[in-house]
Scaffold this active site. Sequence first.
Site, PDB file in Angstrom:
ATOM      1  N   TYR A 156      49.725  44.527  35.352  1.00 13.00           N
ATOM      2  CA  TYR A 156      50.804  45.519  35.284  1.00 13.00           C
ATOM      3  C   TYR A 156      51.186  46.004  36.669  1.00 13.00           C
ATOM      4  O   TYR A 156      50.508  45.707  37.652  1.00 13.00           O
ATOM      5  CB  TYR A 156      50.389  46.709  34.397  1.00 13.00           C
ATOM      6  N   ARG A 168      53.383  41.861  44.310  1.00 13.64           N
ATOM      7  CA  ARG A 168      51.994  42.078  43.867  1.00 13.64           C
ATOM      8  C   ARG A 168      51.840  41.703  42.385  1.00 13.64           C
ATOM      9  O   ARG A 168      50.813  41.139  41.978  1.00 13.64           O
ATOM     10  CB  ARG A 168      51.580  43.527  44.111  1.00 13.64           C
ATOM     11  N   ARG A 182      42.663  35.204  17.589  1.00  9.93           N
ATOM     12  CA  ARG A 182      41.705  35.902  18.431  1.00  9.93           C
ATOM     13  C   ARG A 182      40.456  35.076  18.753  1.00  9.93           C
ATOM     14  O   ARG A 182      39.608  34.847  17.894  1.00  9.93           O
ATOM     15  CB  ARG A 182      41.267  37.228  17.790  1.00  9.93           C
ATOM     16  N   HIS A 238      38.131  34.149  22.697  1.00  5.95           N
ATOM     17  CA  HIS A 238      38.172  34.428  24.137  1.00  5.95           C
ATOM     18  C   HIS A 238      38.999  33.392  24.895  1.00  5.95           C
ATOM     19  O   HIS A 238      39.851  33.727  25.696  1.00  5.95           O
ATOM     20  CB  HIS A 238      36.750  34.492  24.708  1.00  5.95           C
ATOM     21  N   LYS A 298      45.745  43.668  39.720  1.00  4.27           N
ATOM     22  CA  LYS A 298      46.115  44.891  38.988  1.00  4.27           C
ATOM     23  C   LYS A 298      46.051  44.589  37.489  1.00  4.27           C
ATOM     24  O   LYS A 298      47.069  44.379  36.818  1.00  4.27           O
ATOM     25  CB  LYS A 298      47.494  45.395  39.443  1.00  4.27           C
ATOM     26  N   GLU A 347      37.615  52.928  46.773  1.00  5.27           N
ATOM     27  CA  GLU A 347      38.928  53.537  46.545  1.00  5.27           C
ATOM     28  C   GLU A 347      38.793  54.587  45.451  1.00  5.27           C
ATOM     29  O   GLU A 347      37.685  54.873  44.981  1.00  5.27           O
ATOM     30  CB  GLU A 347      39.951  52.465  46.153  1.00  5.27           C
ATOM     31  N   LEU A 381      42.307  47.624  45.277  1.00  5.60           N
ATOM     32  CA  LEU A 381      43.704  47.241  45.103  1.00  5.60           C
ATOM     33  C   LEU A 381      44.419  47.638  46.393  1.00  5.60           C
ATOM     34  O   LEU A 381      44.330  48.808  46.810  1.00  5.60           O
ATOM     35  CB  LEU A 381      44.323  47.984  43.913  1.00  5.60           C
TER      36      LEU A 381
END
Length: 283
Positions: free
Chosen positions: A31, A50, A98, A100, A144, A176, A200
């Site tokens: 995102y 990014r 569903r 993995h 991210k 961070e 990040l």
Amino acid sequence: MKVLVNDVLVERSEVKVDIEDRGYQFGDGVYEVIRVYDGTPFAMEEHLERFYRSAKEIEIELSLTMEELKGKLEELFAAGPFHDGGIYVQLSRGVAPRKHQYEEGIKPQLIAYPVPSKRPEKEQQEGVSAITADDLRWLRCDIKSLNLLYNIMIKQRAYTSGAFEGILIRDGYVTEGTSSNIFMIKDRTIYSHPASNLILNGITRMKLAALFAENGWTFKEQAFTKEELLQADEVFMSSTTAEVVPIIRIDQQPVGDGTPGELTKAVLQAFLQSLKEERVPSV
Ligand SMILES: Cc1ncc(COP(=O)(O)O)c(C=O)c1O
């Protein structure tokens, strides 16, 4: 309110999430949050770069080119009304039975919509408190990712203890914040963790690095310890939504004299001035 779903704008009430969307089930996606001032996006290109990098790192290929996505986001702004806040842009790997592992050919799902927010002016003027916590996240914090579970746990711990941010410590070193980059100032040198897999690399952080150079402020991308943080003259955080916010207390102890420091205030002013130069009228 309009939402961008893949390449069309639809009303929010019409948007449906499939129960087998891998973003929903596994957090399998990435995102961005792009700041919007007075209806105009800020640093959109940097955020999109990014975003595409994050997607590439987890091997999701967008069907839109960066230029096409930019055009779609511009349509979203035009559909307004949209004033201050951000645009949340999310890409999930898509819908699949569903399990993995996944097969080739799943269609990635893109959504984007406005999330209004106010600039934290009071916090910028008065400073905020923070807590520290062990950084127990994975080792690809440069992506991210939608997986924010540990960031959420620590942000919630900060929130319930009356603090604004949680500062993460890995192997004794400050990495961070849960949703920000952290800077400390000692003897007028500004320090921040190097842009590695452990943080990040914030768009605000990069903008600030350019401002430090312009203003002749010494900046070292060098990791510093929790002890150095607690002995710092000044500490501040940066992010798209918070911009620059002084941190004046950490784990109940004052930073410096417990008020926003002079260099931090100058950094904030330089950042706000740079927004004005990019014609952000309300700042
Ligand atoms: C973990 C983390 N680090 C740093 C940042 C700051 O990045 P940016 O300045 O691009 O908002 C964020 C922003 O959300 C974040 O979530």
